[in-house]
Write an enzyme that holds these catalytic residues in place. Sequence first.
Site, mmCIF file in Angstrom:
data_model
loop_
_atom_site.group_PDB
_atom_site.id
_atom_site.type_symbol
_atom_site.label_atom_id
_atom_site.label_comp_id
_atom_site.label_asym_id
_atom_site.label_seq_id
_atom_site.Cartn_x
_atom_site.Cartn_y
_atom_site.Cartn_z
ATOM 1 N N ALA A 137 0.834 -1.200 0.000
ATOM 2 C CA ALA A 137 0.000 0.000 0.000
ATOM 3 C C ALA A 137 0.868 1.250 0.000
ATOM 4 O O ALA A 137 2.007 1.237 0.470
ATOM 5 C CB ALA A 137 -0.914 -0.007 1.221
ATOM 6 N N GLY B 92 0.353 -5.128 0.585
ATOM 7 C CA GLY B 92 -0.815 -5.138 -0.286
ATOM 8 C C GLY B 92 -0.566 -5.845 -1.600
ATOM 9 O O GLY B 92 -1.507 -6.364 -2.224
ATOM 10 N N GLU C 237 -1.146 -9.393 -0.773
ATOM 11 C CA GLU C 237 -2.589 -9.588 -0.602
ATOM 12 C C GLU C 237 -3.303 -9.633 -1.953
ATOM 13 O O GLU C 237 -4.274 -10.379 -2.130
ATOM 14 C CB GLU C 237 -3.146 -8.479 0.287
ATOM 15 C CG GLU C 237 -2.672 -8.616 1.730
ATOM 16 C CD GLU C 237 -3.082 -7.445 2.616
ATOM 17 O OE1 GLU C 237 -3.798 -7.672 3.598
ATOM 18 O OE2 GLU C 237 -2.681 -6.308 2.306
ATOM 19 N N GLU D 204 3.504 -5.829 7.530
ATOM 20 C CA GLU D 204 2.745 -4.733 8.151
ATOM 21 C C GLU D 204 2.983 -4.598 9.643
ATOM 22 O O GLU D 204 2.865 -3.506 10.211
ATOM 23 C CB GLU D 204 1.250 -4.913 7.878
ATOM 24 C CG GLU D 204 0.814 -4.590 6.457
ATOM 25 C CD GLU D 204 0.970 -5.750 5.502
ATOM 26 O OE1 GLU D 204 0.469 -5.661 4.372
ATOM 27 O OE2 GLU D 204 1.615 -6.765 5.878
ATOM 28 N N MET E 151 36.453 -3.447 13.259
ATOM 29 C CA MET E 151 35.707 -2.499 12.436
ATOM 30 C C MET E 151 36.235 -2.458 11.008
ATOM 31 O O MET E 151 35.486 -2.638 10.040
ATOM 32 C CB MET E 151 35.765 -1.098 13.055
ATOM 33 C CG MET E 151 34.924 -0.936 14.302
ATOM 34 S SD MET E 151 33.179 -1.361 14.076
ATOM 35 C CE MET E 151 32.696 -0.187 12.828
ATOM 36 N N ASP F 222 47.167 -3.760 6.764
ATOM 37 C CA ASP F 222 47.565 -3.630 8.167
ATOM 38 C C ASP F 222 49.070 -3.865 8.230
ATOM 39 O O ASP F 222 49.702 -4.180 7.211
ATOM 40 C CB ASP F 222 46.796 -4.597 9.075
ATOM 41 C CG ASP F 222 46.563 -4.000 10.467
ATOM 42 O OD1 ASP F 222 47.538 -3.502 11.060
ATOM 43 O OD2 ASP F 222 45.412 -4.020 10.960
ATOM 44 N N GLU G 196 42.024 5.112 17.765
ATOM 45 C CA GLU G 196 41.578 6.499 17.962
ATOM 46 C C GLU G 196 42.711 7.390 18.482
ATOM 47 O O GLU G 196 42.823 7.644 19.693
ATOM 48 C CB GLU G 196 40.387 6.529 18.937
ATOM 49 C CG GLU G 196 39.105 5.937 18.381
ATOM 50 C CD GLU G 196 38.462 6.807 17.316
ATOM 51 O OE1 GLU G 196 37.566 7.596 17.635
ATOM 52 O OE2 GLU G 196 38.867 6.696 16.137
ATOM 53 N N LYS H 232 46.414 9.099 12.866
ATOM 54 C CA LYS H 232 45.554 9.187 11.686
ATOM 55 C C LYS H 232 46.119 10.199 10.684
ATOM 56 O O LYS H 232 46.163 9.930 9.466
ATOM 57 C CB LYS H 232 44.131 9.570 12.106
ATOM 58 C CG LYS H 232 43.394 8.475 12.891
ATOM 59 C CD LYS H 232 42.018 8.954 13.352
ATOM 60 C CE LYS H 232 41.325 7.949 14.252
ATOM 61 N NZ LYS H 232 40.895 6.723 13.567
ATOM 62 N N SER I 294 35.207 7.306 15.604
ATOM 63 C CA SER I 294 33.909 7.310 16.279
ATOM 64 C C SER I 294 33.695 8.554 17.125
ATOM 65 O O SER I 294 32.598 8.759 17.635
ATOM 66 C CB SER I 294 33.777 6.064 17.164
ATOM 67 O OG SER I 294 34.846 5.996 18.097
ATOM 68 N N ASN J 60 29.204 -1.164 15.075
ATOM 69 C CA ASN J 60 29.517 -2.566 15.315
ATOM 70 C C ASN J 60 28.294 -3.310 15.863
ATOM 71 O O ASN J 60 27.665 -2.816 16.798
ATOM 72 C CB ASN J 60 30.684 -2.646 16.321
ATOM 73 C CG ASN J 60 31.236 -4.046 16.465
ATOM 74 O OD1 ASN J 60 31.159 -4.846 15.542
ATOM 75 N ND2 ASN J 60 31.774 -4.346 17.625
ATOM 76 N N ASN K 227 27.021 8.458 19.025
ATOM 77 C CA ASN K 227 27.832 8.239 20.232
ATOM 78 C C ASN K 227 27.650 9.358 21.248
ATOM 79 O O ASN K 227 27.702 9.124 22.458
ATOM 80 C CB ASN K 227 29.306 8.097 19.866
ATOM 81 C CG ASN K 227 29.626 6.706 19.347
ATOM 82 O OD1 ASN K 227 28.820 5.788 19.485
ATOM 83 N ND2 ASN K 227 30.782 6.544 18.731
#
Length: 679
Positions: free
Chosen positions: A71, A117, A120, A142, A319, A338, A393, A398, A420, A444, A491
Amino acid sequence: MFEGLRFKHWHASEDDKGVILLALDREGASVNALSRAVLDELADIVERLAIDNPPGVVIHSSKPSGFAVGADIKEFVTYADAGTVQENIENGQRVYESLARLPCPTIAAIHGACMGGGTELALACRYRIAADDDTTKIGLPEVMLGIFPGWGGSARLPRLIGAPEALQAMLTGKPFNARRAKAVGLVDRLAKPEELLAEARHFIRRPTPRPFAQRAKAWATNTWLARQIIAPMVRKQTAAKVRKEHYPAPFALIDAWQRGGSDINQRLKLEARGVVKLAQTPTARNLIRIFLLQERLKGLAGKAEHGIERVHVVGAGVMGGDIAAWAALKGFEVTLQDREMKFIEPAITRAQAMFEKRLKSPAKVDAAMGRLKADVEGAGAAKADLAIEAIFENAQAKQALYATIEPQFKADELLATNTSSIPLDELRGKLAAPQRFMGLHFFNPVAQMPLVELVRHDALDAASEKRGLAFIKALGKLPVPVKGTPGFLVNRILMPYLLEAMRLYNEGVPGPVLDREAKRFGMPMGPIELADTVGLDVCASVGAELAPFLGLELPQGLEAKIQDGRRGKKDGQGLFTWVDGKPQKPQVDENYTTPPDLIDRMILPMVNEAVACLHERVVDDEDLLDAGVIFGTGFAPFRGGPIAYARSEGVDIVRERLQKLAQRYGERFMPKAGWDELG
């Protein structure tokens, strides 16, 4: 046959045997949503078919996307606001019942999405045939909108496939794939997609009777005695998963089925009465709003193309490894970097397990594994269209990584961080092309959490943002753009809840009590179990970043547990003991009295921070805020999100409750800036 009749949404043709091919193609839409106009045209068509009585009718879709998505929800909201839901429900039932009563055989030829629908409509046909491929999905979802099937679905499906399978499908909203639909008797035949219509025309001329076992099961599980035996069992199973006061629709569905007799008209009346009552509940209004917000999130990218084929991920921890695996699952060529191969191998092993679980076919698993490559040297960065940093972090680490990646870019490659909590204005300072740098903050576990925050900063350009949104959509995730302030949106709002729960834990409130009361409010998981699941080390790391900004303190004892190797679920020990991935929650003294303000102490800090986020324009509006918090934290969906909750409780009342908490427990509960604007 239809001379003199002109239709916008349906197109009829006739084959050489006189069989009518009736194609649904809603005008001006990419999918077939069943509006009132679509049903009104169908009513006219069915009336003519009843007079002319052709040798058969095949109902199918001209849309590549599928048969029909259900619908038109926006129209349903209009009916609810106007108080005319009953008229809308009864009209749909009338049209479908007229179709079901046609003297000629009818068959629904189903491909792609067939929901609500649309299902249906197929149930109102005498037969059903489905395309035998991975895209075919047939369901009645539904209940996820706070109602249950109202155009005959709950009245017909149990009588077709038997009560156990029908109730399970309607109570969970999970669709059948093509082969499962055939196995339970929902469809009568499968066909190759390219042969669907030809097979439908053949079947309608020479139908195959349903197996006796299917017909016998359908009859036996719907007798009066069976309904009185099965209904209490299903009701008990449902009550173990959801609370009736939170989600009344599943229980109303069970009641309607239990009371429904052999007369289809009686069952349709029970169905209509139940759906009309549910449509007026706050739960239905909030869940429908959440559905519409979900559609809005999906459309944020507009028609933008992401232009991304190759993704390079740096950091193969939980992550980064899972982001890489998910991207490979969704068809991207992915390199995972890595420091040493020993750090990448666990991520590859997890990816293999995830591919096997989701893809089933060995050939598809091998193809996905072929798209995910270990890359210790980081050579993939130079070929990537998007590089995602997912290391620990630390802002300096970074930035040092960006200094090695960005010079390898050749054109308009995007650079993203999965941080994060670190503000992006802090991270972008030394970039040569900050306009193509953004946050892509996954949650996560990556495979299960639907939300990704696209984190903005003042130098991000609009074109890059659109590409990022389109990439998130291509991953099958929901994007929400957020301001790059500490903690972003999810967060920042979640942390006060977790920290207050841990403070209560330190005050002596048992962990099982905190979890029980949070779930009673409607949270999907209690805060103590959640902290252990996320990891106490992650909570401490994010908390240390956010606590000064939020004016909070880290709970005592957290660092000691981390140093002792009790970080939660991943160590088997945390605030709870974990066995086989499940928390072993201690028994609570039966004489323990739960503090009366416990829920307010846990939940209102979230609401308070949500108001502050809205005031600071962390998101563009309160609808996006509520959607982000629900899809990012699981905040009780039936309550509509923290801002909707504040409005339903009364803005002034909630602010007063915060002031009382501040008087009793301290400044951390004082209402933040933004409450006056909300009022």
